[in-house]
Design an enzyme around this catalytic site. Structure first.
Site, PDB file in Angstrom:
ATOM      1  N   SER A 130      41.698  46.372  35.415  1.00 42.53           N
ATOM      2  CA  SER A 130      41.114  46.297  36.763  1.00 42.53           C
ATOM      3  C   SER A 130      41.604  47.421  37.658  1.00 42.53           C
ATOM      4  O   SER A 130      42.803  47.558  37.877  1.00 42.53           O
ATOM      5  CB  SER A 130      41.525  44.998  37.471  1.00 42.53           C
ATOM      6  OG  SER A 130      41.160  43.895  36.732  1.00 42.53           O
TER       7      SER A 130
ATOM      8  N   HIS B   7      35.227  46.754  36.816  1.00 40.96           N
ATOM      9  CA  HIS B   7      35.272  47.169  35.419  1.00 40.96           C
ATOM     10  C   HIS B   7      33.954  47.857  35.072  1.00 40.96           C
ATOM     11  O   HIS B   7      32.925  47.199  34.991  1.00 40.96           O
ATOM     12  CB  HIS B   7      35.415  45.968  34.487  1.00 40.96           C
ATOM     13  CG  HIS B   7      36.732  45.273  34.595  1.00 40.96           C
ATOM     14  ND1 HIS B   7      37.018  44.398  35.603  1.00 40.96           N
ATOM     15  CD2 HIS B   7      37.836  45.324  33.825  1.00 40.96           C
ATOM     16  CE1 HIS B   7      38.255  43.938  35.437  1.00 40.96           C
ATOM     17  NE2 HIS B   7      38.766  44.480  34.367  1.00 40.96           N
TER      18      HIS B   7
ATOM     19  N   HIS C 227      36.737  40.241  28.652  1.00 44.25           N
ATOM     20  CA  HIS C 227      37.690  39.156  28.907  1.00 44.25           C
ATOM     21  C   HIS C 227      37.148  37.850  28.350  1.00 44.25           C
ATOM     22  O   HIS C 227      35.934  37.617  28.350  1.00 44.25           O
ATOM     23  CB  HIS C 227      37.903  38.983  30.414  1.00 44.25           C
ATOM     24  CG  HIS C 227      38.391  40.216  31.103  1.00 44.25           C
ATOM     25  ND1 HIS C 227      37.529  41.180  31.561  1.00 44.25           N
ATOM     26  CD2 HIS C 227      39.640  40.637  31.398  1.00 44.25           C
ATOM     27  CE1 HIS C 227      38.240  42.157  32.111  1.00 44.25           C
ATOM     28  NE2 HIS C 227      39.521  41.848  32.022  1.00 44.25           N
TER      29      HIS C 227
ATOM     30  N   TYR D 136      37.387  35.066  29.827  1.00 41.32           N
ATOM     31  CA  TYR D 136      36.764  34.276  30.911  1.00 41.32           C
ATOM     32  C   TYR D 136      35.309  34.658  31.160  1.00 41.32           C
ATOM     33  O   TYR D 136      34.577  33.913  31.805  1.00 41.32           O
ATOM     34  CB  TYR D 136      37.583  34.355  32.209  1.00 41.32           C
ATOM     35  CG  TYR D 136      37.700  35.733  32.819  1.00 41.32           C
ATOM     36  CD1 TYR D 136      36.624  36.359  33.441  1.00 41.32           C
ATOM     37  CD2 TYR D 136      38.902  36.428  32.761  1.00 41.32           C
ATOM     38  CE1 TYR D 136      36.733  37.619  33.995  1.00 41.32           C
ATOM     39  CE2 TYR D 136      39.028  37.685  33.304  1.00 41.32           C
ATOM     40  CZ  TYR D 136      37.943  38.273  33.917  1.00 41.32           C
ATOM     41  OH  TYR D 136      38.061  39.527  34.435  1.00 41.32           O
ATOM     42  N   GLU D 137      34.902  35.817  30.643  1.00 42.15           N
ATOM     43  CA  GLU D 137      33.483  36.175  30.782  1.00 42.15           C
ATOM     44  C   GLU D 137      32.620  35.367  29.806  1.00 42.15           C
ATOM     45  O   GLU D 137      31.398  35.404  29.886  1.00 42.15           O
ATOM     46  CB  GLU D 137      33.289  37.670  30.520  1.00 42.15           C
ATOM     47  CG  GLU D 137      33.936  38.547  31.568  1.00 42.15           C
ATOM     48  CD  GLU D 137      33.850  40.025  31.216  1.00 42.15           C
ATOM     49  OE1 GLU D 137      32.816  40.644  31.514  1.00 42.15           O
ATOM     50  OE2 GLU D 137      34.804  40.540  30.601  1.00 42.15           O
TER      51      GLU D 137
ATOM     52  N   ALA E  62      46.168  44.680  35.279  1.00 42.03           N
ATOM     53  CA  ALA E  62      46.735  44.211  36.543  1.00 42.03           C
ATOM     54  C   ALA E  62      47.280  42.820  36.256  1.00 42.03           C
ATOM     55  O   ALA E  62      46.664  42.058  35.503  1.00 42.03           O
ATOM     56  CB  ALA E  62      45.650  44.158  37.605  1.00 42.03           C
TER      57      ALA E  62
ATOM     58  N   MET F 157      44.999  38.008  32.482  1.00 39.69           N
ATOM     59  CA  MET F 157      43.901  37.379  31.750  1.00 39.69           C
ATOM     60  C   MET F 157      43.317  38.316  30.690  1.00 39.69           C
ATOM     61  O   MET F 157      42.120  38.252  30.393  1.00 39.69           O
ATOM     62  CB  MET F 157      42.793  36.976  32.729  1.00 39.69           C
ATOM     63  CG  MET F 157      43.272  36.079  33.858  1.00 39.69           C
ATOM     64  SD  MET F 157      41.955  35.807  35.045  1.00 39.69           S
ATOM     65  CE  MET F 157      42.871  35.035  36.391  1.00 39.69           C
ATOM     66  N   SER F 158      44.162  39.183  30.137  1.00 42.80           N
ATOM     67  CA  SER F 158      43.629  40.140  29.148  1.00 42.80           C
ATOM     68  C   SER F 158      44.709  40.482  28.133  1.00 42.80           C
ATOM     69  O   SER F 158      45.707  39.787  28.013  1.00 42.80           O
ATOM     70  CB  SER F 158      43.166  41.413  29.876  1.00 42.80           C
ATOM     71  OG  SER F 158      44.275  42.093  30.424  1.00 42.80           O
TER      72      SER F 158
ATOM     73  N   ASN G 289      49.992  41.587  42.515  1.00 39.42           N
ATOM     74  CA  ASN G 289      50.249  40.486  43.472  1.00 39.42           C
ATOM     75  C   ASN G 289      51.415  39.696  42.917  1.00 39.42           C
ATOM     76  O   ASN G 289      51.707  39.773  41.725  1.00 39.42           O
ATOM     77  CB  ASN G 289      48.999  39.587  43.579  1.00 39.42           C
ATOM     78  CG  ASN G 289      48.592  39.033  42.217  1.00 39.42           C
ATOM     79  OD1 ASN G 289      47.981  39.750  41.413  1.00 39.42           O
ATOM     80  ND2 ASN G 289      48.951  37.802  41.937  1.00 39.42           N
TER      81      ASN G 289
ATOM     82  N   HIS H 127      41.078  38.365  44.162  1.00 38.57           N
ATOM     83  CA  HIS H 127      40.723  39.563  43.388  1.00 38.57           C
ATOM     84  C   HIS H 127      40.767  40.796  44.286  1.00 38.57           C
ATOM     85  O   HIS H 127      41.085  41.891  43.823  1.00 38.57           O
ATOM     86  CB  HIS H 127      39.329  39.369  42.780  1.00 38.57           C
ATOM     87  CG  HIS H 127      38.953  40.445  41.797  1.00 38.57           C
ATOM     88  ND1 HIS H 127      39.729  40.752  40.688  1.00 38.57           N
ATOM     89  CD2 HIS H 127      37.885  41.286  41.750  1.00 38.57           C
ATOM     90  CE1 HIS H 127      39.148  41.747  40.011  1.00 38.57           C
ATOM     91  NE2 HIS H 127      38.037  42.087  40.638  1.00 38.57           N
TER      92      HIS H 127
HETATM   93  N1  HPA Z   1      47.236  35.727  37.580  1.00 37.78           N
HETATM   94  C1  HPA Z   1      46.435  35.979  36.519  1.00 37.78           C
HETATM   95  N2  HPA Z   1      45.854  37.154  36.336  1.00 37.78           N
HETATM   96  C2  HPA Z   1      46.078  38.113  37.228  1.00 37.78           C
HETATM   97  C3  HPA Z   1      46.895  37.931  38.344  1.00 37.78           C
HETATM   98  C4  HPA Z   1      47.513  36.658  38.520  1.00 37.78           C
HETATM   99  O1  HPA Z   1      48.267  36.405  39.481  1.00 37.78           O
HETATM  100  N3  HPA Z   1      46.905  39.089  39.036  1.00 37.78           N
HETATM  101  C5  HPA Z   1      46.112  39.962  38.336  1.00 37.78           C
HETATM  102  N4  HPA Z   1      45.609  39.379  37.252  1.00 37.78           N
END
Ligand code: HPA
Length: 275
Positions: A33, A64, A86, A88-89, A116, A214-215, A238, A250
């Site tokens: 990301s 992306h 991903h 989740y997609e 990220a 998530m990757s 974050n 996001h």
């Molecule tokens: N959690 C899960 N996936 C993420 C996060 C998070 O805090 N930040 C960026 N991708």
């Protein structure tokens, strides 16, 4: 899908790409990301949209892009995925990791993965870069389930050094020479797409995770199966859920990677010639 179909799909995708590029790429990069800017480092780039590559899925997330960029960085031949797939997609795990198999077929020996991630380790700060030392696969999916493709790798691949010690040492040296702070920790990969609850984050900290995303884990499993050496980085975009008294979004993830991308770029540029 039957074994021969998978192999054929890998070979068809690879031969399509081979027809558009000169020479063999040696280093693969998968950009997470907001980190697609690394593609701008590529000299004499050949850009191939995923949608044109046989059997390639198409990515759907904001931030992306969906293209392969092939060319040279610091004199080394690279193939770079701008945008990844991903779970989740809704893609099956073998689809998420399919491009890594195509990279292997094209000659890739080393893979750099970036993402990220949320910082679980409370000594981390937003904007830190973390060298991935190891991962925890909390997706409960494994891309190698099913008949083993013996042509690609062993039935029971070793994961005791998923992230190469040698490459991590190089990364630390380059970061130090650039004065870039580099954390080193364990990445835990989840399905998403909802962010975690504070209780889940506390659990994951207890389990030894330093950053959550998530990757990455499916791609790295396939790379190790194929004998590709892996180097991974997380941009701590974050602090994970419940650490700061604020919601996750996001937008924050994208803002942080946008802010930190030059530092990331310089580090990757410094590392590539040494891989
Ligand atoms: N959690 C899960 N996936 C993420 C996060 C998070 O805090 N930040 C960026 N991708």
């Amino acid at each position: 899908m039957a074994n021969m179909d998978v192999l054929n799909n890998i070979r068809e995708a690879a031969s399509f790409i081979r027809g558009k590029i000169d020479g063999e790429p040696e280093i693969g990069l998968i950009l997470g990301s907001g980190l697609g800017i690394i593609a701008e480092l590529v000299e004499n780039p050949v850009v191939i949209a995923y949608e044109n590559i046989p059997h390639f899925p198409v990515s759907t997330v904001e931030g992306h892009a969906g293209e392969l960029v092939v060319g040279t960085v610091a004199g080394r031949r690279v193939i770079l995925m701008k945008g990844r797939f991903h779970l989740y997609e809704g893609y099956p795990v073998e689809v998420v990791s399919f491009p890594v198999r195509v990279m292997k077929e094209l000659g890739v020996k080393k893979l750099v993965v970036t993402n990220a991630a949320g910082g679980i380790n409370t000594s981390y700060e937003v904007g830190d870069l973390m060298l991935i030392k190891d991962h925890i696969n909390f997706t409960f999916r494994n891309p190698l389930i099913g008949p083993n493709l013996d042509e690609l790798g062993p039935r029971f691949p070793d994961m005791s050094e998923a992230y190469s010690k040698r490459l991590r040492q190089i990364a630390r040296e380059v970061a130090e020479s650039q004065g870039v702070k580099l954390q080193e920790g364990v990445y835990i990969g989840l399905l998403g797409p909802s962010y975690e609850t504070p209780a889940e984050i506390r659990m994951m900290r207890t389990l030894g995770a330093d950053a959550v995303g998530m990757s990455t884990v499916s791609e790295v499993i396939v790379a190790r199966h194929a004998g590709i050496e892996v180097l991974g980085f997380s941009c701590i975009s974050n602090m994970a859920s419940g650490i700061l008294d604020q919601p996750l979004s996001h937008e924050e993830v994208m803002e942080t990677t946008e802010r930190e991308k030059q530092k990331f770029l310089r580090l990757i540029l410094g590392i590539i010639p040494k891989l």
